[in-house]
Every structure is written in C-alpha cells, then in structure tokens.
Scaffold this motif. Structure first.
Motif, PDB file in Angstrom:
ATOM      1  N   PRO A  15      61.666  39.603  16.266  1.00  7.35           N
ATOM      2  CA  PRO A  15      63.010  39.751  15.457  1.00  7.35           C
ATOM      3  C   PRO A  15      64.207  38.848  15.440  1.00  7.35           C
ATOM      4  N   ALA A  16      64.631  38.388  16.670  1.00  5.75           N
ATOM      5  CA  ALA A  16      65.703  37.922  16.608  1.00  5.75           C
ATOM      6  C   ALA A  16      65.670  36.657  15.254  1.00  5.75           C
ATOM      7  N   GLY A  17      64.333  35.625  16.413  1.00  2.77           N
ATOM      8  CA  GLY A  17      63.759  34.217  16.168  1.00  2.77           C
ATOM      9  C   GLY A  17      63.860  34.629  14.338  1.00  2.77           C
ATOM     10  N   TYR A  18      62.943  35.016  14.007  1.00  3.86           N
ATOM     11  CA  TYR A  18      62.864  35.168  12.670  1.00  3.86           C
ATOM     12  C   TYR A  18      63.856  35.200  11.657  1.00  3.86           C
ATOM     13  N   THR A  19      64.814  36.239  12.337  1.00  2.00           N
ATOM     14  CA  THR A  19      66.402  36.780  11.629  1.00  2.00           C
ATOM     15  C   THR A  19      66.733  35.552  11.922  1.00  2.00           C
ATOM     16  N   ALA A  20      67.118  35.044  12.415  1.00  2.00           N
ATOM     17  CA  ALA A  20      67.802  33.532  12.695  1.00  2.00           C
ATOM     18  C   ALA A  20      66.959  32.121  12.058  1.00  2.00           C
ATOM     19  N   ALA A  21      65.883  32.324  11.520  1.00  2.00           N
ATOM     20  CA  ALA A  21      65.288  31.786  10.888  1.00  2.00           C
ATOM     21  C   ALA A  21      65.295  31.803   9.496  1.00  2.00           C
ATOM     22  N   ILE A  22      65.488  32.836   8.996  1.00  2.36           N
ATOM     23  CA  ILE A  22      65.763  33.709   7.672  1.00  2.36           C
ATOM     24  C   ILE A  22      67.228  32.784   7.333  1.00  2.36           C
ATOM     25  N   TYR A  23      68.110  33.426   7.784  1.00  2.82           N
ATOM     26  CA  TYR A  23      70.060  32.948   7.628  1.00  2.82           C
ATOM     27  C   TYR A  23      70.048  31.452   7.754  1.00  2.82           C
ATOM     28  N   THR A  24      69.755  30.724   8.920  1.00  2.00           N
ATOM     29  CA  THR A  24      68.956  29.318   8.800  1.00  2.00           C
ATOM     30  C   THR A  24      69.213  28.582   7.645  1.00  2.00           C
ATOM     31  N   GLY A  25      68.052  29.867   7.583  1.00  2.00           N
ATOM     32  CA  GLY A  25      67.015  28.424   6.181  1.00  2.00           C
ATOM     33  C   GLY A  25      67.930  29.292   4.740  1.00  2.00           C
ATOM     34  N   ARG A  26      68.415  29.845   5.045  1.00  2.00           N
ATOM     35  CA  ARG A  26      68.955  30.417   3.721  1.00  2.00           C
ATOM     36  C   ARG A  26      71.101  29.458   3.013  1.00  2.00           C
ATOM     37  N   ALA A  27      71.617  28.377   4.323  1.00  2.00           N
ATOM     38  CA  ALA A  27      71.970  28.194   4.150  1.00  2.00           C
ATOM     39  C   ALA A  27      71.739  26.738   4.261  1.00  2.00           C
ATOM     40  N   ASN A  28      70.508  26.188   3.981  1.00  2.00           N
ATOM     41  CA  ASN A  28      70.257  25.341   3.614  1.00  2.00           C
ATOM     42  C   ASN A  28      70.267  23.915   4.995  1.00  2.00           C
ATOM     43  N   LEU A  29      70.164  24.734   6.262  1.00  2.00           N
ATOM     44  CA  LEU A  29      69.675  24.016   7.714  1.00  2.00           C
ATOM     45  C   LEU A  29      68.633  23.143   8.020  1.00  2.00           C
ATOM     46  N   ASN A  30      67.472  23.658   7.069  1.00  2.00           N
ATOM     47  CA  ASN A  30      65.885  23.484   7.453  1.00  2.00           C
ATOM     48  C   ASN A  30      65.526  23.602   8.944  1.00  2.00           C
ATOM     49  N   PRO A  31      65.640  24.849   9.435  1.00  2.00           N
ATOM     50  CA  PRO A  31      65.293  25.130  10.942  1.00  2.00           C
ATOM     51  C   PRO A  31      63.719  24.478  11.171  1.00  2.00           C
ATOM     52  N   LEU A  32      63.828  24.272  12.393  1.00  2.00           N
ATOM     53  CA  LEU A  32      62.622  23.954  12.863  1.00  2.00           C
ATOM     54  C   LEU A  32      62.329  25.320  13.999  1.00  2.00           C
ATOM     55  N   VAL A  33      61.438  26.093  14.214  1.00  2.00           N
ATOM     56  CA  VAL A  33      60.824  27.224  14.706  1.00  2.00           C
ATOM     57  C   VAL A  33      59.978  26.478  15.278  1.00  2.00           C
ATOM     58  N   ILE A  34      60.236  26.902  17.218  1.00  2.00           N
ATOM     59  CA  ILE A  34      58.951  27.023  18.012  1.00  2.00           C
ATOM     60  C   ILE A  34      58.243  28.056  17.844  1.00  2.00           C
ATOM     61  N   ASP A  35      57.115  28.314  17.996  1.00  2.00           N
ATOM     62  CA  ASP A  35      56.628  29.864  17.468  1.00  2.00           C
ATOM     63  C   ASP A  35      56.528  30.513  19.131  1.00  2.00           C
ATOM     64  N   GLY A  36      56.497  29.211  20.184  1.00  2.00           N
ATOM     65  CA  GLY A  36      56.263  30.036  21.305  1.00  2.00           C
ATOM     66  C   GLY A  36      54.950  30.968  21.734  1.00  2.00           C
ATOM     67  N   TYR A  37      54.419  31.258  23.197  1.00  2.00           N
ATOM     68  CA  TYR A  37      53.281  31.801  23.421  1.00  2.00           C
ATOM     69  C   TYR A  37      52.683  33.081  23.068  1.00  2.00           C
ATOM     70  N   GLN A  38      53.668  34.191  22.213  1.00  2.00           N
ATOM     71  CA  GLN A  38      53.408  35.052  21.383  1.00  2.00           C
ATOM     72  C   GLN A  38      53.480  35.166  19.953  1.00  2.00           C
ATOM     73  N   PRO A  39      53.651  34.882  18.913  1.00  2.00           N
ATOM     74  CA  PRO A  39      54.041  33.989  18.053  1.00  2.00           C
ATOM     75  C   PRO A  39      54.001  35.949  17.738  1.00  2.00           C
ATOM     76  N   GLY A  40      55.226  35.763  17.063  1.00  2.00           N
ATOM     77  CA  GLY A  40      55.812  37.537  16.612  1.00  2.00           C
ATOM     78  C   GLY A  40      56.385  38.407  17.755  1.00  2.00           C
ATOM     79  N   GLY A  41      56.355  38.084  19.329  1.00  2.00           N
ATOM     80  CA  GLY A  41      56.691  38.718  19.984  1.00  2.00           C
ATOM     81  C   GLY A  41      55.988  39.633  20.865  1.00  2.00           C
ATOM     82  N   GLN A  42      56.575  40.822  20.944  1.00  7.60           N
ATOM     83  CA  GLN A  42      56.304  41.756  22.074  1.00  7.60           C
ATOM     84  C   GLN A  42      55.376  42.959  20.406  1.00  7.60           C
ATOM     85  N   LEU A  43      56.561  43.240  19.518  1.00 10.77           N
ATOM     86  CA  LEU A  43      56.173  43.668  18.172  1.00 10.77           C
ATOM     87  C   LEU A  43      54.405  43.298  17.689  1.00 10.77           C
ATOM     88  N   MET A  44      53.917  42.023  18.380  1.00 15.15           N
ATOM     89  CA  MET A  44      52.262  42.147  18.084  1.00 15.15           C
ATOM     90  C   MET A  44      51.640  42.977  18.387  1.00 15.15           C
TER      91      MET A  44
END
Length: 311
Positions: A15-44
């Motif tokens: 949730p933290a990484g996705y939210t940061a991606a949404i906000y930085t994306g809307r700011a036209n920063l074109n974020p690169l997001v590295i999924d990690g070993y469990q994409p989506g985190g513990q909520l998956m």
C-alpha cells in the motif's frame, strides 16, 4: 553511452509503495517501481479486508492491491519485476542492484519494502493462513466474535494482541514457550486481570488443526515433558514479532535496534538526503494498510520537494 538516471525509484509495492507511485506519477516524475519479492505486499495473502475506507462490503487483499497498481500505472508509473539485492547510497546518483545483476540509478529513492511477520515455520501454519491463522489482531479480530482463539508469544505484542482480541472473542489463550512472559509488568498485569484471558506456559505449537477449510484446533507440546495436548479453537494468532525488510541498506542508513528505518519527525526523510522511507519498514507501531497509504503519500510529497530543491 551514459546510463539513464531516474528522478525517483520506489522500492516495494505494498500500500505504501503503490500510493507513492500514484502521487509521484501524478506529479509527472515518471517513477520506476521495483516490485520486490512479493508484489502487492502482505495484503496479497489477506482474503478479506473490512477496515479499509471506501469499501463497506469489504474487499479482498489481492483485488485492492490490483486496483492500486492499475491506478499507479494510469499515471505512468513503470514497474520492474524483481528485488533489490544491493544498494549504494554513498554515491550520487544512488545505485541499486537488482537480483538479475542490472543496476538502476536514481536521484531519489523511496523505500517501501515493508516488514514480515515472524512465523513458526510449520506446514499447517501456511495451510490455514487467512483461514483461521493470522498475525494481525487489528486486521482480523473482527472475524472471531464469540470464538476461542490462541495467541502465540510472550512479549508486549502478544499481550496487546490478546487484549485487543477480547473485544471479540469469548476466550483468549496466551501460549508461551518459557515459564514466564517477557512482556513489561504493566502489560502482563493488564492481561492477567482480564477475565477472558488464560495462559499456558512452557508450551510450543506442535500443529495447527483444521478440517481442510478452516482452523478447528491446536496441538501444543509441553517443553519439559514432551506431552502433547489437543485443544479446540477457532483461530490462532502469531505474535512473535516482525522483521523489517531493510537488510540491503544495513550500515548505510540509520535504523533502530530492531532494524526499522528511522525517519525524521513529521517526515519520511531518512538519515540520507534524498532517501525516504514509508510503510511498515519504518512503522513498528501501527502496521495498517491505511497508515502505510498515508506515509506513502508523505514520502511522495517529500521526494518531489527534494527533487525541486536540487534542480
């Protein structure tokens, strides 16, 4: 050829990484997001979430994370599958090495790698995870109204989980492998005074029992005698601690005694300028999806302001 330097790289996709991606994306920063070993985190691995605002009927963890990912992609977030194995925060731009050996250069980094609950490591624990086995009373306690549940652990976290569960369960049993709890006196006293809580000391979990669909009981083993005892229950909560996923930054960034990344007050700034941390990797108190979302937003805003300051 000079390698591309990204303005911002986000490590982790809970949730933290996705939210940061949404906000930085809307700011036209074109974020690169590295999924990690469990994409989506513990909520998956969370079957149903009933306390996330905006979903009065509840929502499955994977569905919520999928929606967050789609929203981030809508704002031009770029996703890379894999995990960061090494990080060099001593150089500018920062250099992150992925498990395939490739390197990513970044002017700013948001660390959202989360934390993992510690588990016992028995097969039945995995089999019934999300079907009676949990590591978060705040997340799942509501599903155990008028039930009997066991809490495994002996520290303050175990006491807090047990006390919280008494709001729903009719009986809570605290199980600890030692002869005495290691929790603080005040927490032990609170638990001992609660009529819904009973304790079983000098015992370990031998097996979690179930009917193939849900938990129906627990088998405990006495540490000294080896005696086995099967007891009926509806749920088992693990409260033996969490481990933040910050090993790749060891020695380069300030962490507390438990390995959580330290951030400045009212900020997501770390001890390294241009590096920010959000979610469970820096939050050992709340560990909720909604609080992770909040700090993900903060990290995005902090990173955007940092980038503006160095242009």
């Amino acid at each position: 050829m000079e390698r591309e330097v990204r303005d911002i790289v986000i490590i982790g996709t809970g949730p933290a990484g996705y939210t940061a991606a949404i906000y930085t994306g809307r700011a036209n920063l074109n974020p690169l997001v590295i999924d990690g070993y469990q994409p989506g985190g513990q909520l998956m691995i969370t079957s149903e979430i009933e306390n996330f605002p905006g979903f009065p009927e509840g929502i499955a963890g994977p569905e919520l994370m999928g929606r967050m990912r789609d929203q981030a992609a809508k704002f031009n977030a770029e996703f890379v599958f894999g995990s960061v194995t090494e990080a060099d925060l001593s150089r500018r731009p920062f250099c992150l090495t992925l498990e395939d050996g490739s390197e990513v250069l970044a002017r700013s980094v948001i660390i959202a790698t989360g934390a993992n609950a510690k588990w016992l490591g028995i097969e039945s624990e995995d089999r019934y995870r999300g079907r009676g086995v949990s590591a978060c009373a705040t997340c799942d306690g509501f599903f155990f109204r008028d039930s009997t549940v066991f809490v495994i652990g002996g520290g303050d976290t175990a006491m807090e989980e047990a006390l919280y569960l008494t709001k729903f369960a009719s009986r809570v049993v605290l199980v600890h492998r030692r002869e005495e709890f290691r929790s603080s006196k005040i927490m032990s006293l609170r638990a001992s005074k609660n009529p819904k809580i009973t304790t079983m000391l000098s015992r370990t979990v031998d097996e979690i029992l179930g009917d193939g669909q849900k938990v129906t009981g627990i088998r405990l083993k006495h540490v000294e005698t080896g005696e086995l005892e099967e007891l009926p229950c509806d749920g088992v909560f693990m409260a033996i601690g969490h481990a933040p996923n910050a090993q790749m930054f060891a020695g380069q960034i300030e962490t507390d005694d438990y390995g959580y990344i330290v951030t400045k007050k009212a900020s997501t700034e770390t001890s390294v300028a241009g590096v920010f941390a959000c979610g469970d990797v820096q939050d050992y108190t709340y560990r909720q999806a909604v609080t992770a979302v909040g700090t993900g937003c903060m990290a995005a805003v902090d990173a955007e302001r940092f980038l503006e300051s160095i242009r």
